[in-house]
Design an enzyme around this catalytic site. Structure first.
Site, short mmCIF file in Angstrom:
data_model
loop_
_atom_site.label_atom_id
_atom_site.label_comp_id
_atom_site.label_asym_id
_atom_site.label_seq_id
_atom_site.Cartn_x
_atom_site.Cartn_y
_atom_site.Cartn_z
N ASP A 147 25.73 40.27 38.93
CA ASP A 147 26.67 40.57 37.86
C ASP A 147 28.13 40.41 38.30
O ASP A 147 28.65 39.30 38.40
CB ASP A 147 26.39 41.97 37.34
N HIS A 173 20.77 44.48 31.59
CA HIS A 173 21.04 45.91 31.75
C HIS A 173 19.99 46.75 31.01
O HIS A 173 19.18 47.38 31.66
CB HIS A 173 22.46 46.30 31.30
#
Length: 456
Positions: free
Chosen positions: A320, A269
């Protein structure tokens, strides 16, 4: 005898090449990639071939949760409210269901163009919080799922000790995740005999809030040399504020001040980083692991890709939470987020590469390969035989030059242009269908029915 494929056009590390003979051995390794070859009888001919993509960040069990959290609560929803729903779901899932869900996910990933995945694996204890008799039980289930589907895997057992900064004790909903450095290392050791061409084993401190800096240092020192290390970092503004309150520093700066970041690290991220942190990541050689569909779904924010690329940073993509299983969608929204942020077009380019689709695909291949710790991401001798045959008969690709293929693939419409997929030297998808698609889907449906019975 080596297996062979003749590609009229193939994407090689330096760009597109014509008339490429691709050869691989029985172990699934490319032994020769020869441009300018002449086709001979008995060799299959493909028109358009590109390397398979690496999915560098996956929580496989969350595939079963996709689409079930899209109802507004009484208060504004965020990553933190989503997390509470995810925790409740994770409390009930069994090892058998984890395996069935992961296999379905991996089939979907393969069909859309991922040939490798990095599994950030943290559901490691039984529902009551006890370790399984085999501590790596659930990780082994994901490995079994990867083998059933035929996808390459980097397994990353997760270090998860605390509920927040300041070493807050875990809550009841987090007990299945609880590990300490010695237990993560025990899991790595248990998985060691499974390592091979299709499996690498690294480790992942979950985040700065779930592992102390001392634990992260201990784990990094104890891991075998060269193994990948992944960590969630600076995903949410709330995390940044909490880290500043606890340490006096922003998360990425705090990590880099205490841990020697290098090419082993994947910083997942890294959404909320300042200019200094952009330079720190780029200079370290670490990979920024970007997951645009999940980051959008959770309202995380936008990674500063333009600044990061200008600094020479390396990036890769992951799915994810698996609201999408398509690398095309991740790359498309990576670029579109930048266009919306900067209010201009064609952001993801470099002085040497002005084509956005090619910059994104090649960049994500290189970063994903590095993050996986495996020999993937390129059509070159010595690499794994992972490739995609695109559907050259699809109207989108009609009459397209090779230079335009990746721009069309990433940005033109929502049809899946992946026809055939070779992973580790094995044809796992042909004519858009996975070789074991129906049986794996059947086991997935059974697992979902069981979970919904428990939820009801």
């Amino acid at each position: 005898m080596n297996a062979r494929l003749f590609a009229r056009h193939a994407l090689l590390p330096h760009g597109w090449a014509a008339d490429v003979l691709i050869e691989w051995d029985a172990g699934g390794t490319l032994v020769a990639v020869t441009p300018g070859a002449i086709p001979v009888g008995g060799i299959e001919i493909a028109q358009l071939v590109v390397p398979g993509m690496v999915n560098l960040h996956s929580h496989a069990f969350q595939r079963a949760l996709a689409g079930l959290t899209e109802t507004a609560g009484d208060n504004p929803d965020s990553f933190w409210t989503w997390r509470e729903l995810m925790y409740r779901f994770a409390r009930q899932i069994t090892p058998e269901q984890i395996e069935a869900i992961a296999a379905q996910l991996f089939v979907e990933c393969l069909r859309h163009g991922y040939t490798a995945v990095c599994e950030f694996h943290y559901v490691q204890r039984a529902p009551g919080g006890a370790l399984y008799p085999r501590p790596a039980e659930t990780a082994e289930r994901v490995v079994a799922a990867s083998r059933a589907a035929g996808i390459g895997l980097t397994m990353l057992p997760v270090l998860y000790s605390y509920a927040g900064f300041g070493e807050l004790p875990l809550g009841a909903d987090q007990q299945r995740f609880r590990t300490y450095p010695e237990q993560v290392l025990q899991m790595v050791e248990a998985l060691e005999p499974m390592r091979g061409g299709q499996l690498e084993v690294g480790a992942a401190p979950h985040s700065l809030r779930a592992a102390s800096i001392t634990q992260i240092q201990q784990l990094a020192r104890a891991m075998p040399a060269g193994r990948p290390l992944h960590i969630h970092i600076a995903e949410q503004q709330g995390e940044v504020l909490q880290c500043q309150a606890a340490t006096g520093m922003r998360p990425l700066r705090y990590l880099s001040e205490h841990v020697a970041l290098d090419a082993r690290w994947c910083l997942v991220h890294a959404t909320h980083i300042d200019a200094d942190e952009v330079e720190r990541i780029a200079a370290s050689g670490a990979v920024a692991g970007l997951c645009p569909t999940t980051e959008a779904n959770l309202g995380d924010g936008l990674f500063p890709l333009a600044q990061f690329s200008a600094a020479g940073g390396r990036f890769g993509i992951g799915s994810d939470s698996h609201v999408s299983q398509s690398p095309v969608e991740e790359l498309r929204w990576l670029e579109y987020g930048q266009r919306l942020q900067h209010q201009r077009r064609n952001v993801a380019v470099s002085p040497a590469q002005r084509k956005v689709g090619e910059f994104l695909w090649q960049g994500a291949l290189q970063g994903g390969a590095q993050a996986s710790g495996r020999k993937v991401g390129a059509l070159a001798a010595g690499m794994r035989a992972d490739l995609l045959v695109l559907d050259s008969e699809h109207p989108n690709l009609a009459g397209a030059s090779s230079d335009d293929v990746l721009g069309i693939f990433v940005f033109a419409g929502n049809d899946n242009l992946v026809r055939d997929v070779l992973a580790g030297g094995r044809w796992v998808v042909q004519a858009g269908r996975h070789a074991d698609q129906d049986a794996i889907a059947g086991r997935y449906k059974q697992a979902i029915a069981q979970l919904r019975e428990v939820r009801s």
